[in-house]
Design a protein around this motif. Sequence first.
Motif, PDB file in Angstrom:
ATOM      1  N   ALA A 102       0.829  -1.204   0.000  1.00  0.00           N
ATOM      2  CA  ALA A 102       0.000   0.000   0.000  1.00  0.00           C
ATOM      3  C   ALA A 102       0.865   1.257   0.000  1.00  0.00           C
ATOM      4  N   GLY A 103       2.015   1.197   0.684  1.00  0.00           N
ATOM      5  CA  GLY A 103       2.849   2.380   0.830  1.00  0.00           C
ATOM      6  C   GLY A 103       3.924   2.553  -0.209  1.00  0.00           C
ATOM      7  N   LEU A 104       4.250   1.490  -0.944  1.00  0.00           N
ATOM      8  CA  LEU A 104       5.297   1.569  -1.959  1.00  0.00           C
ATOM      9  C   LEU A 104       4.709   1.272  -3.326  1.00  0.00           C
ATOM     10  N   GLY A 105       4.975   2.130  -4.268  1.00  0.00           N
ATOM     11  CA  GLY A 105       4.546   1.873  -5.632  1.00  0.00           C
ATOM     12  C   GLY A 105       5.583   1.063  -6.382  1.00  0.00           C
ATOM     13  N   SER A 106       5.197   0.531  -7.515  1.00  0.00           N
ATOM     14  CA  SER A 106       6.110  -0.257  -8.332  1.00  0.00           C
ATOM     15  C   SER A 106       7.220   0.601  -8.920  1.00  0.00           C
ATOM     16  N   ALA A 107       7.049   1.937  -8.918  1.00  0.00           N
ATOM     17  CA  ALA A 107       8.126   2.815  -9.374  1.00  0.00           C
ATOM     18  C   ALA A 107       9.365   2.669  -8.496  1.00  0.00           C
ATOM     19  N   THR A 108       9.180   2.114  -7.287  1.00  0.00           N
ATOM     20  CA  THR A 108      10.316   1.814  -6.427  1.00  0.00           C
ATOM     21  C   THR A 108      11.359   0.996  -7.170  1.00  0.00           C
ATOM     22  N   MET A 109      10.903   0.095  -8.030  1.00  0.00           N
ATOM     23  CA  MET A 109      11.811  -0.789  -8.743  1.00  0.00           C
ATOM     24  C   MET A 109      12.598  -0.037  -9.811  1.00  0.00           C
ATOM     25  N   TYR A 110      12.032   1.034 -10.328  1.00  0.00           N
ATOM     26  CA  TYR A 110      12.775   1.907 -11.251  1.00  0.00           C
ATOM     27  C   TYR A 110      13.858   2.667 -10.486  1.00  0.00           C
ATOM     28  N   TRP A 111      13.472   3.291  -9.375  1.00  0.00           N
ATOM     29  CA  TRP A 111      14.411   4.095  -8.599  1.00  0.00           C
ATOM     30  C   TRP A 111      15.527   3.237  -8.027  1.00  0.00           C
ATOM     31  N   ALA A 112      15.257   1.976  -7.697  1.00  0.00           N
ATOM     32  CA  ALA A 112      16.264   1.119  -7.074  1.00  0.00           C
ATOM     33  C   ALA A 112      17.460   0.862  -7.981  1.00  0.00           C
ATOM     34  N   LEU A 213       5.934   5.801 -14.535  1.00  0.00           N
ATOM     35  CA  LEU A 213       7.307   5.299 -14.533  1.00  0.00           C
ATOM     36  C   LEU A 213       7.342   3.785 -14.736  1.00  0.00           C
ATOM     37  N   THR A 214       6.441   3.079 -14.068  1.00  0.00           N
ATOM     38  CA  THR A 214       6.411   1.622 -14.195  1.00  0.00           C
ATOM     39  C   THR A 214       6.104   1.207 -15.623  1.00  0.00           C
ATOM     40  N   THR A 215       5.051   1.773 -16.177  1.00  0.00           N
ATOM     41  CA  THR A 215       4.636   1.393 -17.524  1.00  0.00           C
ATOM     42  C   THR A 215       5.693   1.745 -18.558  1.00  0.00           C
ATOM     43  N   SER A 216       6.309   2.920 -18.424  1.00  0.00           N
ATOM     44  CA  SER A 216       7.351   3.333 -19.366  1.00  0.00           C
ATOM     45  C   SER A 216       8.563   2.407 -19.296  1.00  0.00           C
ATOM     46  N   GLY A 392      17.793   7.810 -21.395  1.00  0.00           N
ATOM     47  CA  GLY A 392      16.791   7.816 -20.334  1.00  0.00           C
ATOM     48  C   GLY A 392      16.987   6.691 -19.336  1.00  0.00           C
ATOM     49  N   GLY A 393      16.378   6.855 -18.158  1.00  0.00           N
ATOM     50  CA  GLY A 393      16.510   5.875 -17.097  1.00  0.00           C
ATOM     51  C   GLY A 393      15.951   4.513 -17.459  1.00  0.00           C
ATOM     52  N   GLU A 394      14.884   4.492 -18.262  1.00  0.00           N
ATOM     53  CA  GLU A 394      14.288   3.211 -18.655  1.00  0.00           C
ATOM     54  C   GLU A 394      15.285   2.363 -19.443  1.00  0.00           C
TER      55      GLU A 394
END
Length: 516
Positions: A102-112, A213-216, A392-394
Motif C-alpha cells: 500500500a505504501g510503496l509503488g512499483s516505481a520503487t523498482m525503477y528508482w532502485a 514510470l512503471t509502464t514506461s 533515459g533511465g528506462e
Amino acid sequence: MSKYLIATESAPQKDRVLIVSSIVVVALTMALLIAFPDRSKTFADELFNGATKTFGTIVQLLGFVCVVLIGWLAAGKYGNIRLGTDSPEYSNTAWVFMFVCAGLGSATMYWAFTEWAYYYVTPGLNIAASSKEALEFSVAYSFFHWGITPWGFYGIASLAMAYHFHVRRNKGLSLAGIIEAVTGLSAHGVLGRIIDLVFLFATFGGLILTTTLTTSTVAKGLADLVGIEDSFALKAGLVALVTLVFSLSSWIGIGSGMQRLAKLACGLTLAFALVVLVMGPTGFIVNNFANAVGLSLQNFVHMSFFTDPIGDGAFTRDWTVFYWLYWITYTPGVAIFVTRVSKGRTIREVVLAMILGGCGGCWFFFGSLESYAIHQFMHNVVNTPAMLNGLGGEAAVSQLLSNLPLGKLMSVVYFVLMLVFLASHLDATAYTVAATSTKNLREGQDPSPGLRLFWCVMLAILPLGMLYIKAPLSTLKTAVILTAIPFVIILAVKIWGLFKWLREDHDSVAPLPAKY
C-alpha cells in the motif's frame, strides 16, 4: 468507553456526491493535459519551483518531528495500547506485506536501479559532483529518502486514523471523518467535502508518477527484448492488463485477493534482490550496503535539516522536499489501509512493523540493486549517469538487467514483477478510495465490490493522459507535490488530534500487559 463517540448503526452507503465530483475533476484534468500538453509541462515546472521554495523548510521540519514522535510512542507508556478489542486478523508476514504494498509503488523498482545516479551527478550536502564522496553518499541518500522519515510519516498518520477508528470507535474510514472527530467540523459540510475530494485527487496525483514510470520502464524493456516499437499503444495495453489483474483481486476482496497479491509482490521483490546479491558482485554489494547504512545513520540529522541557505537549494527542493511531499501524498490512503488491516495490533507493533519491515525492506532492495548498478558503472559496463541525460533511465534499467547472469530471463522476471507490484499497490489504493467514498463504514465492514471495481478503472485513466503527452519527470513530480501540500496541514491536525486523544483517554484505555 462510554465517553467515546458511538454512532448509531446505519448501513454503509455510496457517497454519490463525492464520486461524481471526483469524476468531473479527473475528466477536466485529462482534457487539459491532452489539449495543452506543452503548456501543461511549462506550467508544471513553474508550480514545482514555487511550491518547493515556499513549503520546503516546513516540510523538512515536519518529517523530523514525525520520526521523534513515533519513536516516543513506541518506547513510551502508550506503546502497549491495542487498536481494537479483537485479535489480529492476519499473520505478521501478510500484515507487513500488505501495508508495504500500500505504501510503496512499483516505481520503487525503477528508482532502485537509477536513483543513485541522480545523486552522483547532483549530490546533496554540497558534496562535489561526480566525485568519490558523491558516489559513496549516493546510496546513503537513497536510504535516507526511502527510510526512517518516510515510514515515520506513514506511522504517525496510520496511528491517528487507527486510534480514531478502533479505539474511539468513530464511524467512517474517511479523511474528513477524522478531521471532524478532531476539530468538530462536519465531515458532510463544505469543508469536509473539499477535504475528501482533495484526498481522492491527491491519490490520483501520487499514482501518476508510480504508474507512468512503471509502464514506461516495462514498455521500454519489452520493446528491447522482443524488437517491437515502444509505443503509446504498448503502454496503454500494459495499463489495461494491470487494471484487469488488480480489478479481479479487488473484486475477490482483501482476505483472498489482496493478501495473496501482496505476498506475491513483496516475496518476489525481496527474492529478486537476493538473487542480484548472490549472482552479482556479492562482496562489493555487501560492503557498499554496510557503508551506506553507516553514512545514512551518521548524517541523518544533517540530511534532515539540510536547506542549503548559502547555495541555491536545488538538491533539497528537487529531491528531499519532493520525496517528503510524495510520501505525504500517500499518508491518508496508507493510513486508511493500515487501519483496516491492523485491528488488534498494538501501537508499538505498528511502529516497529513500519520501521523494521518497511524501512528494512526498502534498504535491502535498494542496497542490492543500486550497488550492482554502481559496480557496473565503476567497471565501465553500464554508464547509468550518462544514460539519464541521453537514452533515459528506462534504457539504463534495461541494460543493467541484460548484463545480469541469465539476463533475458531476469529481465522478463523483473518486468512481470513490476506489473504485479503495480497491481498490488493499485489494489490497496482502490480499497482506500472506495472506503473514503462510502458513508457510515464501521469496524469490520468493507466497501462494496462494485464500488471497488469502479475505482479500479478510474485509477488507470489519469496516468494514461501523462503517457499520451509523454510527460517528463519534472511534470510528474509537480503532479505529486501540488496534491500533497494540503496534506501538510491535515497531517499536522491528525497528529495534534492523536496526542489530544491519548492524553484525554489515559485513564480509560488500559494498555495490554507487558508480556503481550
